[in-house]
Write a protein that holds these residues in place. Structure first.
Motif, PDB file in Angstrom:
ATOM      1  N   VAL B  81      31.977  -3.120  46.432  1.00  0.00           N
ATOM      2  CA  VAL B  81      32.706  -3.377  45.194  1.00  0.00           C
ATOM      3  C   VAL B  81      31.760  -3.527  44.015  1.00  0.00           C
ATOM      4  O   VAL B  81      31.955  -2.906  42.963  1.00  0.00           O
ATOM      5  CB  VAL B  81      33.576  -4.645  45.321  1.00  0.00           C
ATOM      6  CG1 VAL B  81      34.257  -4.950  44.004  1.00  0.00           C
ATOM      7  CG2 VAL B  81      34.598  -4.458  46.430  1.00  0.00           C
ATOM      8  N   THR B  82      30.736  -4.328  44.195  1.00  0.00           N
ATOM      9  CA  THR B  82      29.830  -4.548  43.067  1.00  0.00           C
ATOM     10  C   THR B  82      29.118  -3.248  42.703  1.00  0.00           C
ATOM     11  O   THR B  82      28.961  -2.931  41.522  1.00  0.00           O
ATOM     12  CB  THR B  82      28.797  -5.634  43.387  1.00  0.00           C
ATOM     13  OG1 THR B  82      28.106  -5.264  44.587  1.00  0.00           O
ATOM     14  CG2 THR B  82      29.471  -6.964  43.614  1.00  0.00           C
ATOM     15  N   GLY B  83      28.729  -2.489  43.703  1.00  0.00           N
ATOM     16  CA  GLY B  83      28.082  -1.204  43.425  1.00  0.00           C
ATOM     17  C   GLY B  83      29.011  -0.276  42.678  1.00  0.00           C
ATOM     18  O   GLY B  83      28.617   0.386  41.710  1.00  0.00           O
ATOM     19  N   ALA B  84      30.242  -0.247  43.109  1.00  0.00           N
ATOM     20  CA  ALA B  84      31.221   0.640  42.488  1.00  0.00           C
ATOM     21  C   ALA B  84      31.510   0.201  41.057  1.00  0.00           C
ATOM     22  O   ALA B  84      31.575   1.019  40.137  1.00  0.00           O
ATOM     23  CB  ALA B  84      32.504   0.661  43.305  1.00  0.00           C
ATOM     24  N   ALA B  85      31.665  -1.086  40.862  1.00  0.00           N
ATOM     25  CA  ALA B  85      31.985  -1.601  39.537  1.00  0.00           C
ATOM     26  C   ALA B  85      30.872  -1.275  38.550  1.00  0.00           C
ATOM     27  O   ALA B  85      31.120  -0.840  37.421  1.00  0.00           O
ATOM     28  CB  ALA B  85      32.211  -3.108  39.594  1.00  0.00           C
ATOM     29  N   ALA B  86      29.652  -1.466  38.992  1.00  0.00           N
ATOM     30  CA  ALA B  86      28.516  -1.181  38.120  1.00  0.00           C
ATOM     31  C   ALA B  86      28.474   0.295  37.751  1.00  0.00           C
ATOM     32  O   ALA B  86      28.314   0.660  36.581  1.00  0.00           O
ATOM     33  CB  ALA B  86      27.214  -1.598  38.809  1.00  0.00           C
ATOM     34  N   ALA B  87      28.661   1.151  38.744  1.00  0.00           N
ATOM     35  CA  ALA B  87      28.598   2.588  38.495  1.00  0.00           C
ATOM     36  C   ALA B  87      29.732   3.026  37.576  1.00  0.00           C
ATOM     37  O   ALA B  87      29.543   3.865  36.689  1.00  0.00           O
ATOM     38  CB  ALA B  87      28.656   3.351  39.812  1.00  0.00           C
ATOM     39  N   ALA B  88      30.891   2.464  37.770  1.00  0.00           N
ATOM     40  CA  ALA B  88      32.036   2.814  36.926  1.00  0.00           C
ATOM     41  C   ALA B  88      31.756   2.436  35.485  1.00  0.00           C
ATOM     42  O   ALA B  88      32.010   3.213  34.557  1.00  0.00           O
ATOM     43  CB  ALA B  88      33.288   2.105  37.427  1.00  0.00           C
ATOM     44  N   SER B  89      31.215   1.268  35.310  1.00  0.00           N
ATOM     45  CA  SER B  89      30.904   0.791  33.977  1.00  0.00           C
ATOM     46  C   SER B  89      29.903   1.725  33.287  1.00  0.00           C
ATOM     47  O   SER B  89      30.056   2.078  32.116  1.00  0.00           O
ATOM     48  CB  SER B  89      30.348  -0.635  34.087  1.00  0.00           C
ATOM     49  OG  SER B  89      29.913  -1.072  32.837  1.00  0.00           O
ATOM     50  N   VAL B  90      28.904   2.149  34.021  1.00  0.00           N
ATOM     51  CA  VAL B  90      27.904   3.065  33.477  1.00  0.00           C
ATOM     52  C   VAL B  90      28.551   4.376  33.036  1.00  0.00           C
ATOM     53  O   VAL B  90      28.227   4.936  31.992  1.00  0.00           O
ATOM     54  CB  VAL B  90      26.804   3.355  34.527  1.00  0.00           C
ATOM     55  CG1 VAL B  90      25.967   4.554  34.108  1.00  0.00           C
ATOM     56  CG2 VAL B  90      25.933   2.128  34.716  1.00  0.00           C
ATOM     57  N   ALA B  91      29.500   4.856  33.824  1.00  0.00           N
ATOM     58  CA  ALA B  91      30.140   6.131  33.522  1.00  0.00           C
ATOM     59  C   ALA B  91      31.249   5.987  32.481  1.00  0.00           C
ATOM     60  O   ALA B  91      31.916   6.963  32.151  1.00  0.00           O
ATOM     61  CB  ALA B  91      30.702   6.730  34.810  1.00  0.00           C
ATOM     62  N   GLY B  92      31.442   4.760  31.996  1.00  0.00           N
ATOM     63  CA  GLY B  92      32.453   4.554  30.972  1.00  0.00           C
ATOM     64  C   GLY B  92      33.867   4.462  31.511  1.00  0.00           C
ATOM     65  O   GLY B  92      34.824   4.799  30.823  1.00  0.00           O
ATOM     66  N   TYR B  93      33.990   4.010  32.727  1.00  0.00           N
ATOM     67  CA  TYR B  93      35.309   3.822  33.318  1.00  0.00           C
ATOM     68  C   TYR B  93      35.542   2.344  33.643  1.00  0.00           C
ATOM     69  O   TYR B  93      34.602   1.578  33.793  1.00  0.00           O
ATOM     70  CB  TYR B  93      35.428   4.625  34.622  1.00  0.00           C
ATOM     71  CG  TYR B  93      35.644   6.104  34.421  1.00  0.00           C
ATOM     72  CD1 TYR B  93      36.928   6.635  34.421  1.00  0.00           C
ATOM     73  CD2 TYR B  93      34.577   6.964  34.232  1.00  0.00           C
ATOM     74  CE1 TYR B  93      37.135   7.992  34.240  1.00  0.00           C
ATOM     75  CE2 TYR B  93      34.771   8.323  34.053  1.00  0.00           C
ATOM     76  CZ  TYR B  93      36.064   8.836  34.052  1.00  0.00           C
ATOM     77  OH  TYR B  93      36.266  10.169  33.876  1.00  0.00           O
ATOM     78  N   HIS B  94      36.808   1.983  33.738  1.00  0.00           N
ATOM     79  CA  HIS B  94      37.145   0.674  34.267  1.00  0.00           C
ATOM     80  C   HIS B  94      37.471   0.825  35.744  1.00  0.00           C
ATOM     81  O   HIS B  94      37.864   1.883  36.200  1.00  0.00           O
ATOM     82  CB  HIS B  94      38.362   0.098  33.549  1.00  0.00           C
ATOM     83  CG  HIS B  94      38.121  -0.183  32.108  1.00  0.00           C
ATOM     84  ND1 HIS B  94      37.447  -1.301  31.668  1.00  0.00           N
ATOM     85  CD2 HIS B  94      38.434   0.517  31.007  1.00  0.00           C
ATOM     86  CE1 HIS B  94      37.362  -1.271  30.360  1.00  0.00           C
ATOM     87  NE2 HIS B  94      37.958  -0.172  29.914  1.00  0.00           N
TER      88      HIS B  94
END
Lengths: 352, 352
Positions: B81-94
């Motif tokens: 989850v934390t990995g996914a959340a961080a990556a999403a944030s970087v890509a400009g997604y929620h």
DNA sequence: CCGCTTCGTCGAAACGCTTCGACGAAGTTC
DNA sequence: GAACTTCGTCGAAGCGTTTCGACGAAGCGG
């Protein structure tokens, strides 16, 4: 993907009528309603969330803002999340987990201003938490899990640390323990103004003093190694200790390991109580830990319920509630082996 | 709340120009861009997420669908989850965490049809997972963490269970162990078609057979009690066992407790290896567990990256990747005390 | 039976953005 | 220098809902 227009055409009514069937905003006759419902079913219609959100100015998305630092979520925080997610689903909302830490206030401000979140639950609140200010300025309805220092204008749900500590201490004192050491979170965490750490510290002091005992507190890093170090420090400060109270799900395993390493048995030589702990974690240890079980999912659920009530109902202000942790006695506490040997603390207020 | 119109008026340009500055869809002169940017800053403008979503037909929200049953997330899932959340944030997604279990497929269908999610990452995938079908029918781009039985048309990231088991077994065999028992997830989990449980079972059989050893597998409930029971069963089936391999973060603590309870020391009498485990959990045990460290947050990150690449770039198809777990030797493994006493397994293929 | 609500429905105007076609101005090509 | 592009910008048409005002048709008191 069918739209409202398609449904309206098939049911031979206007678009607005379809909308009223969906939202219940205005009365619709049973006959019309049935026609519309049938058309929806036939077309497998689902309202478009974005369009709905734009027109109604409510996204039906709630945010759960959590730090999510290095170590991720413990079992207790996870329980918050699951409780909140379930409650949100029941109330017809979606739940966004956002890893908005304390650092990036700008991210938070942006998130809040995008009008994507109808409301927000804030976790891991500091006594002075800027995130609260940011969200209030952005006009986002807000419920805390935890408390800031000044809660006069805020809604929150929190653990009743005062009562939790009092009960834990009472349990140990009732078993005959006199030298009890409290292992708290780290010094850095205390310094940062983390509410639970500060409140339990004060509550422990009060509880021990109330029993005429000397409070000894040790700060421990959140790790097994931190627990080991803390136990060593505890024995240095209070060699005759017979019980350890801890609020640190991670450190507690280090404490148990170090105890075993010193040839001390739990609970015969030293009793251990873990505070704000989930049963699952308590059962992992050998022996299973006597614990103050955190109200976990209830906290998340209640926070969401308070939030949705505020959003849906008109004027439901300031929900403030404290939930106690429940004492669950397992194998890690017992009467001290050698009560008689214990030197009384400095304040011997026996006999008045 | 300022809108694009306000910005356009203040900057003395048209609304579409403001939009182009924001999205970069068409070239805008530096001078105009600056005027617009200045106006935005002055008005503290934030684009409205709903309006943007409606017009562009992309919500910039990604879903992370996880079961979230009783026990909540372990450390490993939390890392996803934390990995996914961080990556999403970087890509400009929620990132929306949705607790859509296997049961409520209708909820999932509704969620997928609401066009609220641009794409989805599915966790805890079964070999035959209906959720995949539902999402594909709804036309929602999809990346799995885990694998279904037939992966020909799907994107996924998963742990390389084969190599992980092989390495773990090799580690133990290299130390001199011959009687090794594998403690898997529960029989019910196996029966339900949970990929990791099945794949590790097969990989264990293959690895042991490859070494000329007899594979013994025990199924254990995901709890400390389950671990205890499993160890008892292991000793019943293989009294001379010297090593336990487990993929069950919860049961492993019961295994350790039961070992201690029987007066057996780790690692002197029995070595223990935990597979797909986070370092934090491995360190909790005493002694700290030798483990195959799960790639945790990398899995979540890669899944999101594959998904966003698919969404943003045009035709980037089928990302399929296996990540190995890394062996980290800690205190729970050592050479067996009495190698000589061990009866060889039925297939003694020494000296061919 | 006349004027008043209330009920059930409709049409149209938002909501705040993206995107398409158009169009001068300027630059290129031969 | 005529015929084309390309560049930078504009206006307007959506996107799929909700919601407001309006309006016949009933229902009702006097």
């Amino acid at each position: 993907m069918a739209t409202m227009h398609d449904v309206a055409r098939l049911a031979q009514v206007s678009v607005s009528t379809v909308s009223y069937v969906l939202t219940g905003t205005r009365p619709i006759s049973q006959a019309t309603r049935n026609k519309v419902l049938a058309a929806m079913a036939q077309l497998d219609y689902q309202p478009n969330a974005m369009a709905r959100g734009l027109a109604s100015r409510r996204s039906r998305i709630l945010g759960l803002l959590m730090p999510m630092d290095e170590r991720g979520l413990g079992a207790t925080e996870t329980a918050f999340v699951t409780g909140a997610a379930a409650a949100a689903s029941v109330a017809g909302y979606h739940l966004v987990l956002s890893p908005v830490g304390g650092g990036n206030l700008d991210d938070l401000r942006r998130l809040a201003s995008q009008r994507m979140l109808d409301g927000v639950v804030l976790m891991e609140v500091q006594l002075a938490d800027e995130r609260v200010t940011v969200l209030q300025e952005a006009g986002v309805p807000l419920v805390l899990i935890g408390r800031t220092g000044d809660t006069s204008t805020l809604s929150y749900v929190d653990i009743d640390f005062d009562q939790t500590v009092r009960e834990a201490v009472a349990h140990l004192v009732g078993l005959g323990h006199r030298r009890i050491v409290y292992v708290n979170h780290s010094a850095a965490t205390l310094a940062s103004g983390y509410g639970p750490a500060l409140r339990t510290r004060d509550a422990f002091t009060a509880a021990m003093t109330g029993h005429g005992l000397e409070p000894v507190m040790i700060a421990a890093e959140d790790s097994a190694a931190g627990g080991r170090a803390a136990l060593a420090a505890a024995f240095a400060q209070a060699p005759e200790l017979t019980a350890v109270l801890a609020m640190n799900e991670t450190a507690i395993f280090g404490i148990l390991g170090e105890l075993t390493g010193r040839g001390l048995s739990v609970p015969d030589d030293v009793s251990v109580v873990s505070m704000v702990t989930s049963p699952q974690v308590a059962e992992l240890a050998t022996p299973a830990l006597t614990a103050m079980t955190s109200p976990g999912s209830a906290l998340g659920r209640i926070a969401i319920e308070a939030l949705t009530r505020h959003l849906d109902g008109p004027a439901d202000h300031r929900h403030q509630q404290l939930l106690p942790c429940a004492l669950e006695v397992r194998g890690s506490t017992a009467a001290p082996r050698r009560t008689a040997l214990i030197t009384p603390g400095p304040s011997s207020n026996d006999g008045g």
